[in-house]
Scaffold this motif. Structure first.
Motif, PDB file in Angstrom:
ATOM      1  N   LYS A 221      10.065   6.723   0.426  1.00 34.65           N
ATOM      2  CA  LYS A 221       9.958   7.897   1.282  1.00 34.65           C
ATOM      3  C   LYS A 221       8.995   7.699   2.444  1.00 34.65           C
ATOM      4  O   LYS A 221       8.743   8.631   3.205  1.00 34.65           O
ATOM      5  CB  LYS A 221       9.529   9.114   0.447  1.00 34.65           C
ATOM      6  N   TRP A 222       8.444   6.499   2.597  1.00 32.82           N
ATOM      7  CA  TRP A 222       7.563   6.236   3.735  1.00 32.82           C
ATOM      8  C   TRP A 222       8.342   5.786   4.967  1.00 32.82           C
ATOM      9  O   TRP A 222       7.751   5.512   6.020  1.00 32.82           O
ATOM     10  CB  TRP A 222       6.519   5.173   3.379  1.00 32.82           C
ATOM     11  N   THR A 223       9.654   5.697   4.886  1.00 35.39           N
ATOM     12  CA  THR A 223      10.436   5.259   6.041  1.00 35.39           C
ATOM     13  C   THR A 223      11.686   6.115   6.174  1.00 35.39           C
ATOM     14  O   THR A 223      12.020   6.896   5.278  1.00 35.39           O
ATOM     15  CB  THR A 223      10.824   3.776   5.903  1.00 35.39           C
ATOM     16  N   ARG A 224      12.370   6.007   7.322  1.00 31.56           N
ATOM     17  CA  ARG A 224      13.666   6.651   7.460  1.00 31.56           C
ATOM     18  C   ARG A 224      14.629   6.046   6.450  1.00 31.56           C
ATOM     19  O   ARG A 224      14.637   4.837   6.231  1.00 31.56           O
ATOM     20  CB  ARG A 224      14.234   6.412   8.864  1.00 31.56           C
ATOM     21  N   THR A 225      15.475   6.867   5.878  1.00 32.08           N
ATOM     22  CA  THR A 225      16.401   6.372   4.857  1.00 32.08           C
ATOM     23  C   THR A 225      17.249   5.204   5.355  1.00 32.08           C
ATOM     24  O   THR A 225      17.357   4.185   4.669  1.00 32.08           O
ATOM     25  CB  THR A 225      17.299   7.516   4.352  1.00 32.08           C
ATOM     26  N   PRO A 226      17.877   5.264   6.556  1.00 31.04           N
ATOM     27  CA  PRO A 226      18.695   4.120   6.987  1.00 31.04           C
ATOM     28  C   PRO A 226      17.876   2.855   7.230  1.00 31.04           C
ATOM     29  O   PRO A 226      18.398   1.748   7.150  1.00 31.04           O
ATOM     30  CB  PRO A 226      19.332   4.614   8.294  1.00 31.04           C
ATOM     31  N   MET A 227      16.583   3.000   7.554  1.00 26.86           N
ATOM     32  CA  MET A 227      15.760   1.827   7.858  1.00 26.86           C
ATOM     33  C   MET A 227      15.390   1.050   6.613  1.00 26.86           C
ATOM     34  O   MET A 227      15.081  -0.144   6.683  1.00 26.86           O
ATOM     35  CB  MET A 227      14.489   2.254   8.596  1.00 26.86           C
TER      36      MET A 227
ATOM     37  N   ARG B  65       0.830  -1.210   0.000  1.00 22.14           N
ATOM     38  CA  ARG B  65       0.000   0.000   0.000  1.00 22.14           C
ATOM     39  C   ARG B  65       0.865   1.261   0.000  1.00 22.14           C
ATOM     40  O   ARG B  65       0.567   2.228  -0.708  1.00 22.14           O
ATOM     41  CB  ARG B  65      -0.923  -0.012   1.220  1.00 22.14           C
ATOM     42  N   ALA B  66       1.935   1.245   0.792  1.00 23.81           N
ATOM     43  CA  ALA B  66       2.830   2.404   0.846  1.00 23.81           C
ATOM     44  C   ALA B  66       3.476   2.654  -0.509  1.00 23.81           C
ATOM     45  O   ALA B  66       3.612   3.813  -0.942  1.00 23.81           O
ATOM     46  CB  ALA B  66       3.903   2.192   1.914  1.00 23.81           C
TER      47      ALA B  66
END
Length: 452
Positions: free
Chosen positions: A56-62, A47-48
């Motif tokens: 871009k739905w998460t922190r870049t390092p994650m 869905r994201a």
């Protein structure tokens, strides 16, 4: 099946049990009735992907961790643990990338936030919380005569840049090469939308290298406005360095000699090295320090404190944000600072960090793996000697990736090339699980690589 694969019922039981954060009952996400499961995590990622650009739905390092077996999404946090949307429970050594300081869902912090939010989460102007917190910050940090408040670390580091230039009427800033000290980040160079001019009037130095610092100052000439330095040096995918007394004093002396401002970037380090500021043990005080992450235990808040010498410049620069007067996160920060002063939270965090770092060193020796733990024990990074020898100018770290992949599979969330974070909620049970996972991770490295 690894022991961290648990049912929704078991997760609820674990969440309800007493812990360093007080415990609470597991609540399903609003609008969902199905329990966490791999299918839920996969569906959320799908869905994201349909409504966000790229990752871009998460922190870049994650984003990289999902490739190592970590969930893409999380259901909730409690104490030092996370429940993934896929139903797995993890001991969290990333701590929300530093913002979980006392423990997820810490009861007294959340009570303070909720009490304020019920009478106004963000009003048309400031509340008494603003004045209370500014007074507390000025009292808390030895070098503070005034305070400003915002939301993100980028807010306060960028404002510090403005203050340096407004105070000195000069342009050049000295920054550690590769470090993030406000927008634009050094690794943005050459990326889409970034202009060469965005990095103008900025000169790099090498952390802990006094000669490099002096050469950078010489290049700045009579146009030096500020010197930015972190609480310690934490380059991605490389060993960390604690500041030497010689280097910190050289920064202070350079600022005093030239009239530039010394800015301590404590965004990542706030409260985790020394409550008074990361350079306080060295006897060196900055003109400005900036703080975020741990200071409000996960609520969106950042702060800047400074000396009287630059108070006038701070008053004259333009800086504003709609949510910068929000009193609810300020209530969180007030409660965090109270707990730091009145409890053994810092001692518990440092003990957990010492036990984990010293335990890793013993395990590495047992397995015959050449690996290092560097940085403060509350924010350590693990590197493998063979990775560093083979990498050249790249960030390829195959042993770190293999280690992290196995550790995540064993139910401990870590990043292969980013420093970890300890919290006051990490207890003996958490430490035991971490070291068991590290033991398995080192065994995996030893098995997969001839050169260790």
């Amino acid at each position: 099946m690894p022991p961290h694969l648990i049912s929704a019922t078991a997760a609820a039981t674990a969440a309800a049990a007493p812990s360093n954060c007080g415990g609470s009952t597991l609540q399903m996400a609003k609008g969902r009735t199905d329990p966490p499961s791999p299918a839920v995590d996969e569906e959320l990622a799908k869905r994201a992907g349909a409504v966000f650009p790229g990752l871009k739905w998460t922190r870049t390092p994650m984003a990289a961790l999902t490739q190592l077996g970590a969930p893409a999404f999380y259901e909730r946090g409690y104490g030092a643990r996370l429940l993934g949307a896929d139903g797995r429970e993890f001991v969290d050594l990333m701590c929300g990338f530093g913002c979980n300081f006392l423990g997820y869902a810490h009861p007294s912090v959340e009570r303070a936030v909720n009490a304020q939010a019920t009478v106004g989460a963000c009003l048309s102007g400031p509340t008494e919380r603003s004045v209370e917190l500014a007074e507390e910050l000025v009292s808390f940090f030895p070098h503070a005569d005034w305070a400003l408040m915002a939301k993100n670390g980028s807010d306060t580091t960028s404002i510090a840049r403005l203050i340096c230039r407004a105070h000195t009427k000069k342009r050049v800033l000295l920054v550690e090469g590769g470090a993030y000290h406000g927008t634009p980040a050094p690794w943005h160079e050459g990326m889409p939308g970034v202009l060469p001019e965005d990095h103008a009037h900025q000169i790099n130095y090498v952390f802990n290298d006094v000669e490099s610092l002096h050469k950078a100052a010489e290049a700045a000439g009579d146009d030096l406005a500020g010197i930015f330095a972190g609480g310690f040096s934490y380059p991605l995918a490389a060993p960390a360095q604690m500041p030497t007394k010689e280097f910190a004093q050289a920064c202070r002396d350079l600022a005093d000699r030239t009239g530039a401002l010394l800015v301590l970037d404590d965004i990542r380090c706030t409260l985790r090295i020394d409550a008074r500021g990361s350079w306080a043990p060295l006897g060196v005080q900055p003109d400005i320090s900036v703080h975020c992450k741990s200071i409000a235990n996960g609520h969106p808040f950042s702060a800047m404190v400074g000396k009287d010498i630059c108070k006038d410049a701070a008053a004259k620069i333009f800086s504003t944000g709609t949510y910068w007067v929000s009193p609810a996160p300020m209530a969180a920060a007030l409660e965090v600072l109270r707990i730091v002063k009145e409890s053994d939270a810092l001692e518990r965090m440092h003990k957990a960090g010492d036990d984990i770092c010293n335990g890793f060193r013993a395990l590495a020796q047992k397995h015959g793996v050449a690996a290092q733990v560097t940085g403060p024990h509350t924010m350590p990074i693990i590197t493998f000697d063979a990775d560093m020898a083979e990498a050249g100018n790249t960030r390829d770290r195959p042993r770190s990736v293999a280690f992290a992949t196995k550790v995540i599979d064993e139910g401990v969330l870590i990043h292969p090339t980013h420093n970890f974070f300890l919290s006051a909620a990490h207890d003996a049970r958490d430490v035991e699980q971490v070291l068991k996972a590290f033991d398995a991770g080192l065994a995996a490295v030893k098995e997969q690589f001839a050169e260790c």
